[in-house]
Enzyme design. Structure first.
Site, PDB file in Angstrom:
ATOM      1  N   GLU A   1       0.819  -1.224   0.000  1.00 61.07           N
ATOM      2  CA  GLU A   1       0.000   0.000   0.000  1.00 61.07           C
ATOM      3  C   GLU A   1       0.848   1.267   0.000  1.00 61.07           C
ATOM      4  O   GLU A   1       0.418   2.306  -0.493  1.00 61.07           O
ATOM      5  CB  GLU A   1      -0.890   0.028   1.250  1.00 61.07           C
ATOM      6  CG  GLU A   1      -1.979  -1.019   1.250  1.00 61.07           C
ATOM      7  CD  GLU A   1      -2.601  -1.173   2.634  1.00 61.07           C
ATOM      8  OE1 GLU A   1      -2.430  -0.255   3.467  1.00 61.07           O
ATOM      9  OE2 GLU A   1      -3.228  -2.217   2.875  1.00 61.07           O
TER      10      GLU A   1
ATOM     11  N   ASN B   1       0.052  -0.975  16.643  1.00 60.54           N
ATOM     12  CA  ASN B   1      -0.385  -0.079  15.566  1.00 60.54           C
ATOM     13  C   ASN B   1      -1.549  -0.660  14.773  1.00 60.54           C
ATOM     14  O   ASN B   1      -1.674  -1.883  14.640  1.00 60.54           O
ATOM     15  CB  ASN B   1       0.769   0.227  14.615  1.00 60.54           C
ATOM     16  CG  ASN B   1       1.829   1.104  15.278  1.00 60.54           C
ATOM     17  OD1 ASN B   1       1.700   1.439  16.461  1.00 60.54           O
ATOM     18  ND2 ASN B   1       2.849   1.457  14.541  1.00 60.54           N
ATOM     19  N   TYR B   2      -2.325   0.231  14.225  1.00 58.75           N
ATOM     20  CA  TYR B   2      -3.534  -0.141  13.488  1.00 58.75           C
ATOM     21  C   TYR B   2      -3.247  -1.253  12.482  1.00 58.75           C
ATOM     22  O   TYR B   2      -3.967  -2.225  12.360  1.00 58.75           O
ATOM     23  CB  TYR B   2      -4.096   1.081  12.774  1.00 58.75           C
ATOM     24  CG  TYR B   2      -5.487   0.851  12.219  1.00 58.75           C
ATOM     25  CD1 TYR B   2      -6.613   1.238  12.951  1.00 58.75           C
ATOM     26  CD2 TYR B   2      -5.666   0.224  10.996  1.00 58.75           C
ATOM     27  CE1 TYR B   2      -7.884   1.001  12.460  1.00 58.75           C
ATOM     28  CE2 TYR B   2      -6.935  -0.019  10.496  1.00 58.75           C
ATOM     29  CZ  TYR B   2      -8.048   0.373  11.230  1.00 58.75           C
ATOM     30  OH  TYR B   2      -9.303   0.137  10.753  1.00 58.75           O
ATOM     31  N   LYS B   3      -2.133  -1.060  11.781  1.00 54.72           N
ATOM     32  CA  LYS B   3      -1.782  -1.960  10.673  1.00 54.72           C
ATOM     33  C   LYS B   3      -1.603  -3.411  11.105  1.00 54.72           C
ATOM     34  O   LYS B   3      -1.933  -4.341  10.362  1.00 54.72           O
ATOM     35  CB  LYS B   3      -0.490  -1.443  10.040  1.00 54.72           C
ATOM     36  CG  LYS B   3      -0.022  -2.215   8.855  1.00 54.72           C
ATOM     37  CD  LYS B   3      -0.946  -2.028   7.689  1.00 54.72           C
ATOM     38  CE  LYS B   3      -0.818  -3.212   6.738  1.00 54.72           C
ATOM     39  NZ  LYS B   3      -1.872  -3.178   5.725  1.00 54.72           N
ATOM     40  N   GLY B   4      -1.066  -3.601  12.297  1.00 57.76           N
ATOM     41  CA  GLY B   4      -0.859  -4.958  12.775  1.00 57.76           C
ATOM     42  C   GLY B   4       0.216  -5.697  12.033  1.00 57.76           C
ATOM     43  O   GLY B   4       1.170  -5.104  11.547  1.00 57.76           O
TER      44      GLY B   4
END
Lengths: 525, 256
Positions: free
Chosen positions: A306, B141-144
């Site tokens: 991404e 973190n959000y992403k993991g």
């Protein structure tokens, strides 16, 4: 040669946007200095040593004038006055600044007289950088140039003497470049330790004496094996500029140096970081040192699929900052990495695409290709295969500098045999697939081609946003590496000082030549 | 030839109370292992013999030196195969094990809602010299990591990631300031056992201030396991391959 489609108009647009982004910051840089910059300059003029407790003389002198609110004139202003007042050398002058009566800078000699007192020391300071560069380049020229990608390995024992032994072993195994990994604590130290060191966590302290020791070892290895060994260290953290100078005078070939890495990954204050990176890169440019930028790190915190375009966008920005500091494209080792989740279908094609795209957009640049780390596990056998795929991309796309992957990446700093086996495997892949990239073409509108178009488009879009928001805004918003940093936050902000209208720094002026920062262009773009 | 049927399943030999484990190569009980090591000697017949004896001293029967290669002047790397004479009695081993079954996001959410009625507050950091945030980032973190999103992504967690090179005092101050339920410490650098010392020093700090019972303390890192974490005074330890969901599940089991 297998190429990906690159819209040159878009590349030009990216470069223009990046130049605008850097120009905005350059205005700030040209009006400021920092304790790190002033210490660097003081070292460059010959001040050295530390007190009994290990505090370097340059810190004692600069901090004293900083605390007295006098640093805005530049430390050389006071050095010049001390020289006129009886100090017989810059060393003596620095000692006077550190321990003698505080000079408030009032009265006494005129600015012209001070400049004159600094004339010869300035010539000497520049000659020292130039002399070390010439000596290094002459030695290098006496050996045949190694074929690209240059094989780059790290040593990281914490003890400089063990590092020296391992660096020689790496040279034996076929390494072209040896980096001494720095102790992790050092980036946040606001001083450079003095002397040889034998203890460090996660690496070895960067000190001038350590640079000497490792340089000597790799030069010995070069003579023994008939191949020049490039030497690398880290010009980053709060002593970015001082380390750049030490590396310059000790004949290092490469430095990890990035315009934004410290801000994002070490929480160093953005203002401090930008001011310091400029002076560091001025010295680096003069010394002909190759820099390695740190975009590979983005992908260890953000997703490599991404966020691939953030790497490219940052490379344009790093390039613009480097041009502003007089670093030429040939010395600009922009970084990127093989960090896509290996379980993703066709991830190899995405990696290939990005590597080829960057190779084409930055054709003169000694691109730095970094190995997988994030998805490495303790399965060393699988890890070795993972690295082999990375090597294949490296040789297919003709990357310039390749940091070799280690199968024990997820376990420990590389051991002697780990490094050897990695070099052996890499030599195999590089040799067996040497002209592979020249033999094939990528399918038009295939996965590789489409991916390259997408990444460049997204990078352009991001640069447009960053230009609008300025870099300060973009960093605060988390545009790079998903990390958010504020303009007045982070470490080292107190060490930034607005320059006096009569700020004195003749060495920096010489390094800038006729071009003030922001006007000196590199060869590309 | 011995009938395979005489041996119990999965290579475990039962004799009375003992459960002896041997290495499995190609046939049950063959004890076959491979090892690689470097000796400070140049390759040669004596070096090969030295490697063989070195392997024998490690309990390896009939060692085969499969490879001998000079990896640096005066250093040889050996790859050796052979039959290990050793067996481990599984019956004598007791290891505290963490529950590994991960709860679904829905269950995690429902239980925190029901039992706490507020967000579960978590503070995490890499402490001491450690600048490697890969582990703590993956968990918080959000992403993991590898498709499993981090605690930041849960509606029922309030996660603070303080990043790298955080001092123990700083971490505690922040945990108190945000009224944390749990503290996560990540340690990757292991030179000279710095990971253990840093982690133990944090628990010591909590003890000194009488705050140990106020927080659930978790330790993570590639060289960390649950047993080590318990020894260092933590409530749980998480090693390589831990996903955010594992940590979320543990915290729910403990606190909600």
């Amino acid at each position: 040669m297998a190429t990906v489609p690159v819209d040159e108009g878009k590349v030009r647009a990216c470069r223009e946007l990046a130049a605008n982004i850097a120009r905005d910051v350059q205005g700030y840089i040209n009006q400021h200095t920092s304790v790190g910059v002033e210490r660097t300059i003081l070292r460059a003029y010959g001040a050295e040593g530390a007190d009994a407790e290990g505090a370097p003389l340059v810190n004692l002198a600069v901090d004293r004038y900083k605390d007295a609110g006098l640093l805005d004139r530049g430390i050389l202003y006071f050095v010049g006055r001390a020289l006129l007042g009886g100090s017989r050398s810059v060393q003596e002058a620095a000692e006077a600044l550190a321990y003698g009566d505080l000079d408030t800078g009032e009265g006494g000699p005129s600015l012209e007289e001070i400049r004159e007192a600094l004339r010869q020391p300035t010539i000497d300071a520049l000659a020292r950088i130039d002399g070390a560069r010439d000596q290094r380049d002459a030695l290098r020229a006496s050996f045949p140039e190694a074929p690209a990608p240059h094989k780059y390995v790290i040593v990281a024992t914490g003890n400089i003497w063990d590092d020296a032994l391992q660096a020689k072993a790496a040279a034996y195994g076929g390494a072209d470049i040896v980096a001494v990994i720095r102790a992790t604590a050092q980036s946040l130290l606001d001083y450079v330790p003095d002397g040889a060191t034998t203890e460090g966590f996660g690496g070895t302290f960067a000190t001038q004496e350590n640079f000497k020791i490792i340089r000597k070892a790799t030069n010995e290895a070069a003579k023994e094996y008939g191949r020049y060994i490039q030497q690398t260290n880290y010009s980053s953290g709060l002593c970015m500029a001082e380390i750049a100078w030490m590396a310059a005078v000790e004949g290092l070939d490469m430095l990890l140096n990035d315009a934004m890495y410290g801000i994002l990954f070490r929480d160093i204050n953005p203002c401090r970081n930008f001011v310091d990176q400029y002076v560091a890169r001025r010295i680096i440019g003069r010394a002909g040192i190759i820099i390695n930028t740190g975009e590979d790190n983005y992908l260890t915190t953000a997703d490599a699929v991404e966020k691939a375009h953030t790497v490219l966008a940052s490379q344009f920005i790093n390039e613009a900052f480097a041009h502003n500091a007089g670093v030429s494209d040939e010395k600009l080792g922009l970084g990127h990495a093989y960090e896509i989740n290996p379980s993703i279908e066709n991830s190899f094609l995405f990696e290939l695409s990005q590597a080829q795209l960057i190779r084409q957009i930055f054709p003169q640049h000694p691109i730095k290709w970094m190995p997988p780390t994030k998805f490495k596990t303790g399965d060393i056998f699988q890890s070795h295969v993972h690295d082999a795929m990375f090597n294949l991309v490296g040789v297919m796309t003709n990357q310039s500098i390749e940091l070799l992957g280690m199968f024990s990446e997820a376990i420990h700093n590389p051991m002697l045999m780990d490094r050897f086996l990695s070099l052996k495997a890499t030599k195999y892949v590089f040799n067996t697939a040497k002209d592979f990239g020249d033999e094939i073409e990528f399918k038009k509108d295939g996965i590789v081609a489409k991916r390259a178009v997408q990444v460049l488009d997204e990078a352009l879009e991001l640069l447009q946003t960053v230009e609008k928001e300025t870099i300060w805004g973009a960093i605060a918003r988390g545009d790079f590496a998903d990390v958010k940093r504020l303009r007045d936050g982070g470490k080292g902000y107190k060490g930034v000082v607005a320059r006096h209208p009569e700020y004195l720094n003749p060495l920096l002026s010489l390094l800038e030549g006729d071009a003030k920062g922001g006007e000196a262009a590199g060869t590309g773009g | 030839m011995q009938k395979a049927a005489k041996l119990p399943e999965r290579g475990v030999e039962m004799s009375d109370e003992k459960q002896l484990l041997r290495a499995y190569g190609d046939r049950r009980g063959d004890g076959m292992i491979q090892l690689s090591f470097t000796l400070e000697v140049a390759p040669g017949a004596r070096a090969r013999e030295a490697a063989k004896r070195f392997a024998e001293l490690h309990g390896i029967h009939e060692p085969l030196v499969a490879s001998m290669e000079e990896v640096a002047p005066g250093f040889s790397l050996f790859v050796v195969y052979g039959h290990s004479q050793h067996a481990v009695d599984l019956a004598t081993i007791e290891v505290p094990e963490l529950r590994t079954e991960a709860l679904s996001r829905e269950v995690v959410y429902a239980r925190i809602q029901e039992k706490l009625g507020r967000k579960l507050v978590v503070v995490g950091a890499c402490t001491g010299f450690d600048a490697h945030t890969v582990g703590i980032d993956a968990i918080l973190n959000y992403k993991g990591f590898s498709g499993d999103k981090g605690l930041e992504s849960y509606k029922c967690f309030e996660a603070y990631n303080l990043g790298a090179q955080v001092e123990n005092e700083q971490l505690l101050a922040r945990a108190l300031a945000v009224n944390a339920d749990a503290i996560l410490i990540s340690q990757i650098i292991t030179q000279r056992n710095s990971h253990k010392e840093n982690a133990a020093a944090f628990i010591e700090l909590l003890n000194q201030q009488g705050l140990r019972d106020r927080f659930v303390c978790l330790l993570g890192g590639p060289r960390i396991d649950h047993k080590l974490a318990l020894e260092l005074g933590f409530d749980a330890g998480f090693g390589t391959g831990t996903k955010p969901g594992d940590v979320a599940s543990y915290l729910v089991e403990r606190l909600a």
